[in-house]
Design a protein around this motif. Structure first.
Motif, PDB file in Angstrom:
ATOM      1  N   THR A   3       0.837  -1.188   0.000  1.00 47.87           N
ATOM      2  CA  THR A   3       0.000   0.000   0.000  1.00 47.87           C
ATOM      3  C   THR A   3       0.878   1.246   0.000  1.00 47.87           C
ATOM      4  OG1 THR A   3      -1.705  -1.132   1.234  1.00 47.87           O
ATOM      5  CG2 THR A   3      -1.737   1.264   1.286  1.00 47.87           C
ATOM      6  N   SER A   7      -1.519   6.690   1.172  1.00 45.94           N
ATOM      7  CA  SER A   7      -2.936   6.350   1.203  1.00 45.94           C
ATOM      8  C   SER A   7      -3.617   7.033   2.382  1.00 45.94           C
ATOM      9  CB  SER A   7      -3.133   4.837   1.284  1.00 45.94           C
ATOM     10  OG  SER A   7      -2.570   4.337   2.470  1.00 45.94           O
ATOM     11  N   GLN A  11      -9.052   5.066   2.864  1.00 49.11           N
ATOM     12  CA  GLN A  11      -8.545   4.012   1.984  1.00 49.11           C
ATOM     13  C   GLN A  11      -7.954   2.870   2.798  1.00 49.11           C
ATOM     14  OE1 GLN A  11      -5.825   6.446  -0.286  1.00 49.11           O
ATOM     15  NE2 GLN A  11      -7.197   6.514  -2.054  1.00 49.11           N
ATOM     16  N   ARG A  12      -7.223   3.221   3.842  1.00 48.67           N
ATOM     17  CA  ARG A  12      -6.594   2.191   4.677  1.00 48.67           C
ATOM     18  C   ARG A  12      -7.650   1.351   5.390  1.00 48.67           C
ATOM     19  NH1 ARG A  12      -3.540   5.268   7.577  1.00 48.67           N
ATOM     20  NH2 ARG A  12      -4.653   5.199   9.567  1.00 48.67           N
ATOM     21  N   GLU A  15      -9.056  -1.154   2.994  1.00 51.79           N
ATOM     22  CA  GLU A  15      -8.118  -2.236   2.688  1.00 51.79           C
ATOM     23  C   GLU A  15      -7.931  -3.163   3.882  1.00 51.79           C
ATOM     24  OE1 GLU A  15      -4.620  -1.400   0.410  1.00 51.79           O
ATOM     25  OE2 GLU A  15      -5.436   0.503  -0.280  1.00 51.79           O
ATOM     26  N   GLN A  18     -10.762  -5.583   3.707  1.00 50.37           N
ATOM     27  CA  GLN A  18     -10.565  -6.579   2.662  1.00 50.37           C
ATOM     28  C   GLN A  18      -9.535  -7.619   3.081  1.00 50.37           C
ATOM     29  OE1 GLN A  18     -12.478  -6.843  -0.212  1.00 50.37           O
ATOM     30  NE2 GLN A  18     -11.488  -8.837  -0.075  1.00 50.37           N
TER      31      GLN A  18
END
Length: 267
Positions: A3, A7, A11-12, A15, A18
């Motif tokens: 990453t 970021s 956004q972090r 992720e 995910q």
């Protein structure tokens, strides 16, 4: 792929979710290394995700998994088993006729009906699920009634006393509902507020249809939503155990099994 250090936090957070979906064994230390931030920063991120109802922190780790007393966030559930949910929704749409009025609950399974019912004229759809309200309103394929109440971020829906009372004032032809688990004694959900609204929908409909994939059958959760006398139809998939479905049929429940093809089928 690593990453970028630039970021943003949103956004972090995305992720991190995910990564936890892909590998629940991820630790705060491994996540900190992955994003090149401190362990303390990762713990603050996990605290924020827990506040939103997206993860559960416990001693020694974090989980995005459903348990008997915890439901994972709708934003995550939307991306799980999407093909199977689409097949169930298409099978459910096969039960409808033009001009009927419907309840669609705030489950991510029932949400797939927005696309499945697009070709059926004159439907009136009432729902408390915000993404579904938006999708239906944009498509213009049905008359949409938004069921309001207190907005719940984790479920992306409107809940509470105002929502329950709004449902109780309506009478619809068919209610389509999904929930977390079911066994021979009934069907269940982890959260009391969700149970209350789903039950109100079932009680205010002339026909009551439950959509549940086979992975949810044979289990229970903390709150019993109702017994099978509150359901007219069950829509499930081809992996559902035959003995369980036989028990439901003996109770008078019409069982529909969604095949791999788009059209619905009954067994």
């Amino acid at each position: 792929m690593s990453t970028p250090k630039t970021s943003t936090r949103p956004q972090r957070l995305e992720e991190i979710l995910q990564l936890l979906l892909d590998d629940e064994k991820s630790s705060a230390q491994s996540l900190a290394a992955r994003f090149d931030v401190s362990v303390m920063t990762i713990h603050r991120d996990l605290d924020e995700l827990q506040r939103r109802g997206m993860v559960r922190k416990f001693h020694g780790g974090v989980s995005v998994a459903r348990t008997g007393n915890h439901e994972i966030a709708a934003s995550l559930r939307r991306n799980i088993a999407t093909e199977n949910k689409q097949r169930l929704a298409e099978c459910a749409a096969g039960l409808l006729h033009p001009g009927q009025s419907l309840f669609l609950d705030d489950s991510t399974t029932v949400a797939f009906m927005a696309q499945a019912v697009a070709g059926i004229e004159g439907l009136g759809i009432s729902t408390n699920y915000l993404p579904l309200i938006n999708t239906l309103a944009e498509s213009g394929t049905a008359e949409v009634r938004a069921i309001g109440g207190a907005y719940n971020h984790s479920h992306e829906s409107f809940l509470g006393l105002a929502a329950v009372r709004a449902v109780e004032e309506l009478r619809v032809d068919v209610a389509f509902v999904s929930t977390s688990t079911a066994d021979a004694d009934g069907f269940y959900h982890q959260e009391e507020a969700i149970v209350e609204l789903k039950m109100a929908m079932l009680c205010s409909a002339r026909r009551r249809v439950l959509l549940m994939d086979s992975s949810k059958l044979g289990q229970s959760s903390m709150h019993r939503l109702g017994g099978w006398e509150h359901v007219d139809d069950l829509i499930t998939d081809m992996q559902a155990p035959g003995d369980f479905l036989g028990q439901l049929k003996a109770l008078g429940v019409r069982v529909h099994v969604a095949p791999n093809a788009p059209e619905g089928a009954a067994r």
